[in-house]
Design a protein around this motif. Structure first.
Motif, short mmCIF file in Angstrom:
data_model
loop_
_atom_site.label_atom_id
_atom_site.label_comp_id
_atom_site.label_asym_id
_atom_site.label_seq_id
_atom_site.Cartn_x
_atom_site.Cartn_y
_atom_site.Cartn_z
N LEU A 25 0.91 -1.04 0.00
CA LEU A 25 0.39 0.14 -0.09
C LEU A 25 1.06 0.78 0.03
O LEU A 25 1.35 1.13 0.81
N ALA A 26 0.28 2.30 -1.00
CA ALA A 26 1.38 3.31 -0.74
C ALA A 26 0.08 4.52 -0.88
O ALA A 26 -0.82 4.62 -1.42
N ILE A 27 0.21 5.07 0.36
CA ILE A 27 -0.26 6.91 0.17
C ILE A 27 0.15 8.50 0.15
O ILE A 27 1.82 7.96 0.10
N PHE A 28 -0.58 8.14 -1.00
CA PHE A 28 -0.20 9.82 -1.89
C PHE A 28 -0.76 11.02 -0.61
O PHE A 28 -2.23 10.51 -0.43
N VAL A 29 -0.33 11.66 -0.83
CA VAL A 29 -0.66 12.53 0.73
C VAL A 29 -0.30 13.70 0.21
O VAL A 29 0.68 15.01 0.43
N GLY A 30 -1.80 14.60 -0.13
CA GLY A 30 -1.32 15.88 -0.31
C GLY A 30 -2.13 17.04 0.54
O GLY A 30 -1.95 17.21 1.38
N ALA A 31 -2.54 18.45 -0.33
CA ALA A 31 -2.39 19.53 0.68
C ALA A 31 -3.26 20.15 1.59
O ALA A 31 -2.43 19.92 2.86
N GLY A 32 -4.42 18.89 1.36
CA GLY A 32 -5.83 18.87 2.20
C GLY A 32 -5.39 17.84 3.63
O GLY A 32 -5.96 18.14 4.46
N THR A 60 3.42 -1.74 -8.67
CA THR A 60 3.55 -2.99 -7.83
C THR A 60 2.61 -2.89 -6.14
O THR A 60 2.58 -3.68 -5.47
N HIS A 61 2.28 -1.46 -6.58
CA HIS A 61 1.32 -1.25 -5.14
C HIS A 61 -0.20 -0.52 -5.39
O HIS A 61 -0.51 -0.01 -6.53
N THR A 62 -1.07 -0.59 -4.10
CA THR A 62 -2.18 0.17 -4.31
C THR A 62 -1.61 0.97 -3.49
O THR A 62 -1.36 1.40 -2.39
N VAL A 63 -2.62 2.30 -4.69
CA VAL A 63 -1.98 4.14 -4.31
C VAL A 63 -3.50 3.85 -3.22
O VAL A 63 -4.68 3.68 -4.19
N LEU A 64 -3.11 5.23 -2.51
CA LEU A 64 -4.17 5.73 -1.71
C LEU A 64 -4.33 7.09 -2.26
O LEU A 64 -3.77 7.79 -1.04
N PHE A 65 -4.96 8.58 -2.59
CA PHE A 65 -4.74 9.45 -2.93
C PHE A 65 -5.58 10.43 -1.84
O PHE A 65 -6.63 9.63 -1.77
N LEU A 66 -4.82 11.20 -0.84
CA LEU A 66 -5.68 11.52 0.01
C LEU A 66 -5.33 13.20 0.31
O LEU A 66 -4.17 13.18 -0.33
N GLY A 67 -6.22 14.03 0.15
CA GLY A 67 -5.87 15.59 0.55
C GLY A 67 -5.25 15.79 -1.23
O GLY A 67 -5.15 17.29 -0.84
N TYR A 68 -6.43 15.38 -1.63
CA TYR A 68 -6.24 16.23 -3.17
C TYR A 68 -7.59 16.44 -3.74
O TYR A 68 -8.22 15.45 -3.49
N SER A 69 -7.51 16.96 -4.46
CA SER A 69 -8.73 17.29 -4.76
C SER A 69 -8.86 17.18 -6.59
O SER A 69 -7.58 16.72 -7.05
#
Length: 934
Positions: free
Chosen positions: A20-27, A183-192
């Motif tokens: 699991l990879a979590i992308f963290v945005g400005a939100g 290779t990873h499931t990606v979860l974007f958090l804090g992105y519009s």
């Protein structure tokens, strides 16, 4: 299952698989806003840039940042951006929750240092990557990657040139991120939906494979066109709302941050994805928690408890257990989870309904809900005979749903005997992994350690190849057990070949497993690392102390009550069969052996107030397998003949007695005859079996079988002192406790076996030691007790003919032991042969050493010779060597007993002064124990 819940399960599974990879945005950074500090949104930052540039028209953000840089220069550009991002921003509970999820990779496009601060404050192990150099030097598998750099490294990515030159400035990071998408499931958090960074990331994703893992974007409003656009790029939108995710306990965060935190919490809990009104989902929920255990051939109660959580056990007197699923209003525990307990209630409702079905209805239900059959099959591996149902009556009686996948306790005992009978077990499984495991274990069990090591090495490779982690963990543990014997056993000839083999660091290997496998196998690891074994040992010690006090209290007139008395029996069976069926080579580890012995002690203590102590087959096996001879002798002392109070009797069921006599004893005899090596411990096991049988009231048929095994073993070359002593004790206890009438022919047949070993010159040193030192004295005594008479004069003639070839000192020893013992139970013809031989030995010239004096006095004591007065003077001269106290012989004890016997029984008063002096010499020696002796 609702599609949204399917996506949550995918994310959870990816996290368990360390993918699991979590992308963290400005939100996400906005969740750290306070009343006096507010981090900028993109629009805030762009507004200032436009104002300073006096630009009113709409421009691309990247171009605007580029113009600002060109107009005001690098220093002003950096200062303008940096003032919006102070270094001491406090992480929010949302940041801490992201870390609790513990994804393999956290990636951010933010420049702030909030997540670094959270990592440091919470003590999480992530390498922070801001440059390609950081990536090269990173050693941790867990990485926090700031793909747009940060102010500390002066490499922030914002303006147009930064994006255009990204591949040149961050080539390694770019390739690493692209590989993560594959290779990873990606979860974007804090992105519009319109986030410029998200759009840039989507450009990277255009070239990734269509078979790549899924990607998800968390948002808070539905926008069908935007969602379709993202879906076209492989990104699924998850819209969060307060109806699906409770934020009542997260009031300190603004709504979007609170919903995100609630969403992540549900991912960690995993049971949120189950619809409690869908019975198939409820059953699947229970199954999915324990399905990993079906790789094993037996499982422990602790594994069930750790997998299902919020559960416990009740124990029955048949050694089986009953699973109790805790409900929302049930027992309080440290793993209390209301959602899990609600699903438990729903599961119990399903079982209660099935319990009322007729057989045809049950069969239809099982066909429709095959997962329930799977659940019951897994529970059967832990000897769980049912699940406790809600009790609506006032009787207090426990009602439980019967596990039809498990047989009766009697049937289970019968099935288990192949594992506890000390026989060679042939694995017939088509499963290659289980076949290798069985092969390695069987070779280890019978001392063929080199072959066991080879097979176990093959097993380790196969488990790694097929990713069977529970079996791999056991095989790694077993490698150390086999190596220990190969390296350090005194009896191994090829030790040097294995001295360079390195032992497994089990903890290091375990923590190399994927995160999901670590969680699934934690209880197994605790067992193999002996953590839970030590804990159980402490519990057993406390139990023994508690029972000892209870017994003493009851004997003194007190009372005691124990509502969990059957737990030790059930736990004993469970832990014993878990190790045996899974081929865990733990039998040589002291803590495990101690626990197995303690379970036997607990059983004896629990029943010690009764006249009869009845052990089950597992307790008999543990007494045979895990006790040393001395320990078992001490344990069984409570069953010895006792004239002072109520006689405590050892007992077993008829089936159990038959199993020990007809299976265990012959198997151990076979092993001893086949392999004379002491390293496998079969001698101790045989002796322990005999000592246990000595206290059982056996049938005539069983006695005959036991004596037959004795004869078979004595005929072989595999006898030892311990074996002879155990046989001797068997005869003693069978007579003293039960006045057993053993057939004379059976006893004489064993005696003939002993005689024939001497005459055929096949008697080894241990045989002779046993014969000469009375280790089979009860054999002669038993023949006398049953009024048997030895009449085989031809066999005795052959015996004395062989003894005539012996040295004089050996002839004297055999005369005093074997020959005189036969003399006492023989007819006149045999007596004459023996007397003639002994008289010949007596007439031989002697050196008058201490052996001669013993024989001299013994001859007088048994009336083979008359006492000669001149003997007193000669003995007095002999004792001169001991009078200065510089030397001593332990045989003076025997000489003292003989002179005392001649004085008291034969009236030879001439020996009184010498007898007294012998006593003085012995007493002086006792006061000076460091004097030398000969």
């Amino acid at each position: 299952m609702h599609l949204h819940n399917v996506h949550i399960k995918n994310i959870k599974q990816a996290n368990e698989d360390d993918r699991l990879a979590i992308f963290v945005g400005a939100g996400i950074s906005k969740s750290s806003d306070t009343d006096y500090l507010s981090l900028p949104s993109w629009s805030d930052l762009i507004t200032e840039l436009k104002s300073d540039l006096a630009i009113t028209e709409e421009l691309d953000y990247l171009k605007l940042a580029q113009l600002y840089y060109l107009e005001f220069g690098e220093q002003t550009y950096n200062q303008t951006l940096k003032k919006y991002f102070p270094e001491d921003i406090t992480p929010s509970s949302l940041h801490r929750t992201i870390l609790k999820v513990s994804p393999r990779v956290i990636i951010t496009t933010n420049w702030d240092s909030i997540i670094e601060n959270a990592i440091e404050q919470e003590g999480y192990l992530y390498d922070t990557i801001c440059t390609d150099k950081d990536l090269v030097s990173s050693t941790s598998p867990n990485k926090f990657i700031k793909i747009h750099g940060d102010f500390k490294n002066h490499n922030i990515v914002f303006k147009e040139d930064d994006y255009l030159n990204y591949s040149r400035n961050f080539p390694l990071i770019e390739n690493n991120i692209k590989s993560i998408f594959s290779t990873h499931t990606v979860l974007f958090l804090g992105y519009s939906y319109n986030d410029i960074n998200l759009k840039h990331i989507m450009k990277w994703m255009q070239s990734h494979s269509s078979s790549a893992p899924p990607m998800y974007l968390v948002n808070f409003k539905t926008d069908k066109p935007q969602e379709s656009y993202l879906r076209n790029h492989g990104i699924t939108t998850l819209v969060l709302d307060s109806e699906s995710y409770s934020i009542d306990e997260i009031q300190h965060l603004e709504k979007r941050s609170a919903l995100t935190q609630s969403f992540l919490t549900y991912i960690m809990q995993d049971d949120r994805a189950v619809d409690p009104n869908d019975e198939q989902e409820v059953i699947s929920f229970i199954y999915e928690r324990i399905q990993h255990l079906k790789q094993l051939s037996s499982i422990t109660h602790n594994q069930i408890r750790g997998a299902i959580t919020n559960c416990g056990f009740r124990y029955d007197d048949d050694g089986l257990s009953i699973l109790e699923l805790f409900k929302t209003q049930g027992v309080l525990t440290t793993d209390n989870c209301n959602t899990t307990r609600l699903l438990h209630e729903k599961f119990l409702e399903i079982l209660s309904r099935i319990d009322l079905f007729c057989e045809d209805e049950k069969e239809k239900f099982y066909r429709k809900n095959s997962r329930l059959t799977d659940v019951l099959s897994i529970l059967a591996l832990a000897n769980i005979k049912g699940v406790i149902l809600p009790n609506d009556n006032d009787s207090g009686k426990i009602m439980y749903f019967v596990n039809e996948k498990i047989g009766s306790a009697q049937n289970l005992e019968q099935q288990d005997r192949k594992h506890i009978s000390f026989s060679e077990y042939e694995c017939k499984s088509n499963d290659f992994i289980k076949f290798l495991s069985s092969e390695s274990y069987e070779r280890y069990k019978f001392g063929e350690d080199e072959l066991a090591f080879k097979k176990n090495s093959e097993l380790i490779l196969a488990c790694k190849r097929h990713k069977i982690y529970s079996m791999l963990l056991i095989a790694l543990f077993n490698k150390n057990s086999i190596l220990w014997r190969l390296k350090y056993s005194f009896y191994k000839e090829n030790r040097k070949e294995f001295e360079k083999e390195t032992e497994v660091e089990l903890q290091d290997e375990f923590f190399k497993f994927p995160k999901s496998e670590i969680k699934k196998n934690q209880v197994l690891y605790d067992f193999l690392a002996l953590h839970s074994v030590h804990q159980k040992a402490n519990e057993c010690t406390k139990k023994i102390l508690e029972l000892t006090k209870t017994v003493e209290s009851i004997k003194a007139g007190g009372m005691s009550f124990n509502n969990n008395a059957d737990e030790p029996t059930s736990t004993h069976i469970n832990l014993l069969m878990f190790a045996l069926k899974n081929h865990i080579m733990i039998d040589q580890h002291a803590p495990y052996k101690a626990v197995m012995r303690d379970f036997v002690k607990i059983s004896v203590l629990r029943q010690s107030l009764k006249e009869i102590v009845k052990l089950n087959q597992y307790e008999f096996y543990s007494a045979i397998q895990f006790y040393s001879s001395k320990e078992l002798q001490s344990e069984l002392r409570v069953f010895s003949k006792n004239e002072g109070s109520n006689q405590l009797r050892l007992n077993a069921s008829d089936e159990c007695s038959e199993w020990i006599v007809s299976t265990i004893l012959p198997n151990l005899t076979d092993r001893l005859i086949k392999d004379r090596s002491l390293s496998d411990g079969h001698e101790t096991k045989f002796a322990n079996s005999v000592r246990l049988l000595a206290f059982l009231d056996l049938s005539d048929t069983h006695i005959s079988k036991v004596m037959s095994e004795f004869s078979r073993l004595i005929t072989s070359s595999s006898t030892t002192i311990g074996i002879y002593e155990a046989i001797n004790e068997f005869l003693a206890h069978q007579y003293s406790l039960f006045k057993r009438e053993i057939e004379t022919d059976v006893l004489i047949n064993i005696l003939n076996t002993v005689i024939d070993k001497i005459t055929s010159q096949t008697a080894h040193g241990w045989d002779q030691h046993a014969i000469l030192n009375g280790s089979i004295g009860n054999l002669y005594g038993y023949i006398g007790v049953v009024k048997g008479e030895y009449t085989d004069k031809d066999r005795v003639r052959r015996l004395v003919s062989e003894l005539e070839t012996y040295k004089p000192e050996d002839q004297r020893k055999f005369s005093r032991s074997l020959l005189y013992s036969i003399f006492n139970i023989s007819n006149a013809n045999v007596r004459n042969i023996i007397k003639k031989f002994i008289e010949g030995v007596i007439s031989q010239p002697k050196t008058k050493g201490i052996d001669d004096w013993e024989f001299e006095f013994w001859s007088v004591a048994v009336d083979f010779k008359d006492f000669e007065t001149e003997t007193v003077k000669k003995l007095d001269e002999y004792l001169e060597q001991f009078r200065d106290g510089k030397s001593f012989s332990s045989q003076l004890y025997s000489l003292k007993r003989l002179t005392q016997h001649l004085i008291s029984k034969k009236g030879i008063d001439e020996l009184e002064s010498l007898n007294k002096e012998l006593g003085d010499l012995i007493e002086r020696y006792k006061r000076w124990p460091n004097r030398s002796s000969i």
